[in-house]
Design an enzyme around this catalytic site. Structure first.
Site, PDB file in Angstrom:
ATOM      1  N   LYS A  14       4.129   4.706 -11.568  1.00 47.93           N
ATOM      2  CA  LYS A  14       4.897   4.115 -10.463  1.00 47.93           C
ATOM      3  C   LYS A  14       4.004   3.250  -9.572  1.00 47.93           C
ATOM      4  CE  LYS A  14       5.994   8.128  -8.736  1.00 47.93           C
ATOM      5  NZ  LYS A  14       5.262   9.021  -9.670  1.00 47.93           N
ATOM      6  N   ARG A  89      11.933  12.094  -2.557  1.00 45.74           N
ATOM      7  CA  ARG A  89      11.418  13.119  -3.474  1.00 45.74           C
ATOM      8  C   ARG A  89      12.357  14.304  -3.595  1.00 45.74           C
ATOM      9  NH1 ARG A  89       6.115  11.146  -4.356  1.00 45.74           N
ATOM     10  NH2 ARG A  89       4.989  12.875  -5.251  1.00 45.74           N
ATOM     11  N   ARG A 123      -7.335   9.292 -14.686  1.00 42.06           N
ATOM     12  CA  ARG A 123      -7.236   8.447 -13.484  1.00 42.06           C
ATOM     13  C   ARG A 123      -8.510   8.558 -12.634  1.00 42.06           C
ATOM     14  NH1 ARG A 123      -2.038   8.673 -10.050  1.00 42.06           N
ATOM     15  NH2 ARG A 123      -2.373  10.936 -10.230  1.00 42.06           N
ATOM     16  N   ARG A 156      -8.777  12.068  -7.893  1.00 40.82           N
ATOM     17  CA  ARG A 156      -7.943  12.424  -6.736  1.00 40.82           C
ATOM     18  C   ARG A 156      -7.914  13.940  -6.569  1.00 40.82           C
ATOM     19  NH1 ARG A 156      -2.151   9.457  -6.693  1.00 40.82           N
ATOM     20  NH2 ARG A 156      -1.382  11.586  -6.637  1.00 40.82           N
ATOM     21  N   ARG A 167       2.705  19.944  -9.454  1.00 44.19           N
ATOM     22  CA  ARG A 167       3.399  18.662  -9.204  1.00 44.19           C
ATOM     23  C   ARG A 167       4.478  18.398 -10.254  1.00 44.19           C
ATOM     24  NH1 ARG A 167      -1.588  14.995  -9.255  1.00 44.19           N
ATOM     25  NH2 ARG A 167      -0.102  13.268  -9.139  1.00 44.19           N
TER      26      ARG A 167
HETATM   27  P1  AP5 Z   1      -0.232   5.719 -11.500  1.00 44.00           P
HETATM   28  O1  AP5 Z   1       0.285   4.328 -11.403  1.00 44.00           O
HETATM   29  O2  AP5 Z   1      -1.246   6.190 -10.516  1.00 44.00           O
HETATM   30  O3  AP5 Z   1       1.003   6.749 -11.618  1.00 44.00           O
HETATM   31  P2  AP5 Z   1       1.985   7.308 -10.511  1.00 44.00           P
HETATM   32  O4  AP5 Z   1       3.320   7.458 -11.143  1.00 44.00           O
HETATM   33  O5  AP5 Z   1       1.907   6.482  -9.258  1.00 44.00           O
HETATM   34  O6  AP5 Z   1       1.325   8.741 -10.334  1.00 44.00           O
HETATM   35  P3  AP5 Z   1       1.004   9.621  -9.070  1.00 44.00           P
HETATM   36  O7  AP5 Z   1       0.278  10.819  -9.623  1.00 44.00           O
HETATM   37  O8  AP5 Z   1       0.320   8.838  -7.994  1.00 44.00           O
HETATM   38  O9  AP5 Z   1       2.423  10.029  -8.621  1.00 44.00           O
HETATM   39  P4  AP5 Z   1       2.801  11.141  -7.674  1.00 44.00           P
HETATM   40  O10 AP5 Z   1       4.251  10.891  -7.503  1.00 44.00           O
HETATM   41  O11 AP5 Z   1       2.420  12.519  -8.122  1.00 44.00           O
HETATM   42  O12 AP5 Z   1       1.845  10.872  -6.401  1.00 44.00           O
HETATM   43  P5  AP5 Z   1       2.098  10.370  -4.927  1.00 44.00           P
HETATM   44  O13 AP5 Z   1       0.896   9.641  -4.523  1.00 44.00           O
HETATM   45  O14 AP5 Z   1       3.433   9.737  -4.747  1.00 44.00           O
HETATM   46  O15 AP5 Z   1      -0.819   5.891 -12.994  1.00 44.00           O
HETATM   47  C1  AP5 Z   1      -1.413   7.112 -13.394  1.00 44.00           C
HETATM   48  C2  AP5 Z   1      -2.637   6.783 -14.287  1.00 44.00           C
HETATM   49  O16 AP5 Z   1      -2.189   6.171 -15.497  1.00 44.00           O
HETATM   50  C3  AP5 Z   1      -3.632   5.790 -13.652  1.00 44.00           C
HETATM   51  O17 AP5 Z   1      -4.919   6.156 -14.032  1.00 44.00           O
HETATM   52  C4  AP5 Z   1      -3.238   4.441 -14.267  1.00 44.00           C
HETATM   53  O18 AP5 Z   1      -4.351   3.596 -14.354  1.00 44.00           O
HETATM   54  C5  AP5 Z   1      -2.727   4.859 -15.641  1.00 44.00           C
HETATM   55  N1  AP5 Z   1      -1.628   4.019 -16.123  1.00 44.00           N
HETATM   56  C6  AP5 Z   1      -0.612   3.477 -15.383  1.00 44.00           C
HETATM   57  N2  AP5 Z   1       0.236   2.803 -16.182  1.00 44.00           N
HETATM   58  C7  AP5 Z   1      -0.237   2.953 -17.447  1.00 44.00           C
HETATM   59  C8  AP5 Z   1       0.211   2.496 -18.740  1.00 44.00           C
HETATM   60  N3  AP5 Z   1       1.336   1.760 -18.883  1.00 44.00           N
HETATM   61  N4  AP5 Z   1      -0.515   2.833 -19.828  1.00 44.00           N
HETATM   62  C9  AP5 Z   1      -1.632   3.570 -19.714  1.00 44.00           C
HETATM   63  N5  AP5 Z   1      -2.117   4.034 -18.525  1.00 44.00           N
HETATM   64  C10 AP5 Z   1      -1.425   3.718 -17.410  1.00 44.00           C
HETATM   65  O19 AP5 Z   1       2.189  11.781  -4.153  1.00 44.00           O
HETATM   66  C11 AP5 Z   1       1.062  12.616  -4.031  1.00 44.00           C
HETATM   67  C12 AP5 Z   1       1.415  13.780  -3.125  1.00 44.00           C
HETATM   68  O20 AP5 Z   1       1.755  13.295  -1.812  1.00 44.00           O
HETATM   69  C13 AP5 Z   1       2.626  14.612  -3.549  1.00 44.00           C
HETATM   70  O21 AP5 Z   1       2.301  15.615  -4.502  1.00 44.00           O
HETATM   71  C14 AP5 Z   1       3.062  15.211  -2.204  1.00 44.00           C
HETATM   72  O22 AP5 Z   1       2.218  16.274  -1.828  1.00 44.00           O
HETATM   73  C15 AP5 Z   1       2.823  14.043  -1.248  1.00 44.00           C
HETATM   74  N6  AP5 Z   1       3.994  13.172  -1.103  1.00 44.00           N
HETATM   75  C16 AP5 Z   1       4.084  11.841  -1.412  1.00 44.00           C
HETATM   76  N7  AP5 Z   1       5.298  11.376  -1.146  1.00 44.00           N
HETATM   77  C17 AP5 Z   1       6.012  12.416  -0.657  1.00 44.00           C
HETATM   78  C18 AP5 Z   1       7.368  12.558  -0.222  1.00 44.00           C
HETATM   79  N8  AP5 Z   1       8.238  11.527  -0.253  1.00 44.00           N
HETATM   80  N9  AP5 Z   1       7.762  13.776   0.209  1.00 44.00           N
HETATM   81  C19 AP5 Z   1       6.917  14.831   0.256  1.00 44.00           C
HETATM   82  N10 AP5 Z   1       5.623  14.765  -0.160  1.00 44.00           N
HETATM   83  C20 AP5 Z   1       5.185  13.560  -0.613  1.00 44.00           C
END
Ligand code: AP5
Length: 211
Positions: A14, A89, A123, A156, A167
Site C-alpha cells: 500500500k 482500519r 523490508r 521497522r 498485525r
Molecule cells: P509496503 O509498501 O511497505 O507495504 P504496506 O502495505 O504499506 O505495508 P505496511 O506493513 O506498512 O502496512 P501496515 O498496514 O501494517 O502498516 P502501517 O504503517 O499502516 O511494502 C512492504 C515491502 O514489500 C517493502 O519492503 C516494499 O519495498 C516491498 N514491496 C512493495 N511492493 C512490492 C512488489 N510489488 N513486489 C515486491 N516487493 C514489494 O501501520 C503500522 C501500525 O500503525 C499499525 O499496526 C497500527 O499499530 C498503527 N496504525 C496505522 N494506521 C492506523 C489506524 N488507522 N488505526 C489504528 N492504528 C493504526
C-alpha cells in the site's frame, strides 16, 4: 475531487503504491502509519501513547488516530482530494470517515500470507524520511543507506515475527470486514498485488484513470 483509500493487509504494498500514485496524480498521500511513527519519534504525548500498541502490532486506539487524521484532512492541500494509506482500519473508523469526508473509491489489495511475510521480512526503512526499501525487490543504490538522505536503514520495530503475526490477525479480524462495507457502497476496486512494483503501479493507475 479524488478521495481514495488503499486497503489491504500488512506488507501488500500500500505504502509503495500510494507514494507512486501521489506523485503521478498530484494529490497528497496521508499515511496514518507514517504520522504515528513521526509522533513516536518526536516523543509527543500521542506518540508515547501509540508506541506500545504499534510495537505489539495492535491498532492504536481510534480517538488518537482520528485526532491526527482530522487535523491532516483540514489542511489546504487535501481540498482537491487525498490518498489514504492505512485508514480506515475498522468499521468505527470507516463510519467516521463516511461522516467527515466520504470516499470516492477504495483500492483493495490482497496477496497470500507467505508473499506478505516475504515482503515484510525483507523490508528496510529509513527512520529519517520514512522511505521504504526491500533487500531484494527494491534495494537502495548503496547497500544499507537511504537514497534520499544517506541515513542507515533499519528494520521497522513492528516487523518482528511476533508483531507481524498480530498485525495479520488484526487485519483479518478488524480491517478485512471493510471490503464488504465498501463493496456494498459500490466503490470497491480490487487490485491484483502480485508482480513487480511497476506492474502493480500500472494496474493502479489504469483503475484510478477509469474512475
Ligand atoms: P509496503 O509498501 O511497505 O507495504 P504496506 O502495505 O504499506 O505495508 P505496511 O506493513 O506498512 O502496512 P501496515 O498496514 O501494517 O502498516 P502501517 O504503517 O499502516 O511494502 C512492504 C515491502 O514489500 C517493502 O519492503 C516494499 O519495498 C516491498 N514491496 C512493495 N511492493 C512490492 C512488489 N510489488 N513486489 C515486491 N516487493 C514489494 O501501520 C503500522 C501500525 O500503525 C499499525 O499496526 C497500527 O499499530 C498503527 N496504525 C496505522 N494506521 C492506523 C489506524 N488507522 N488505526 C489504528 N492504528 C493504526
Amino acid at each position: 475531487m479524488s478521495r481514495i483509500a488503499l486497503l489491504g493487509p500488512p506488507g501488500v504494498g500500500k505504502g509503495t503504491q500510494a507514494a507512486r500514485l501521489s506523485r503521478e496524480i498530484g494529490i497528497p498521500r496521508l499515511s496514518t502509519g507514517d504520522m504515528l511513527r513521526a509522533a513516536v519519534a518526536a516523543r509527543t504525548p500521542l506518540g508515547v501513547e501509540a508506541d506500545g500498541h504499534m510495537r505489539d502490532g495492535r491498532l492504536v486506539p481510534d480517538p488518537l488516530v482520528l485526532s491526527i487524521l482530522r487535523e491532516r484532512l483540514s489542511a489546504p492541500d487535501c481540498r482537491a482530494g487525498f490518498l489514504l494509506d492505512g485508514f480506515p482500519r475498522n468499521v468505527a473508523q470507516a463510519r467516521e470517515l463516511d461522516r467527515i469526508a466520504p470516499l470516492d473509491a477504495v483500492l483493495a489489495f490482497d496477496l497470500p500470507e507467505e508473499v506478505l511475510v516475504a515482503r515484510i521480512s525483507g523490508r528496510r526503512w529509513c527512520p529519517t524520511c520514512q522511505s521504504v526499501y526491500h533487500v531484494q525487490n527494491q534495494p537502495p543504490k548503496v547497500a544499507g543507506r537511504c537514497d534520499r538522505d544517506g541515513t542507515a536503514l533499519v528494520t521497522r520495530p513492528d516487523d518482528s515475527a511476533e508483531a507481524v503475526r498480530t498485525r495479520l490477525a488484526t487485519y483479518v479480524e478488524l480491517t478485512e470486514p471493510l471490503v464488504a462495507h465498501y463493496r456494498a457502497r459500490g466503490i470497491l476496486r480490487p487490485i491484483d498485488a502480485h508482480g513487480t512494483p511497476d506492474e502493480v503501479a500500472r494496474r493502479v493507475l489504469a483503475t484510478v484513470r477509469g474512475l
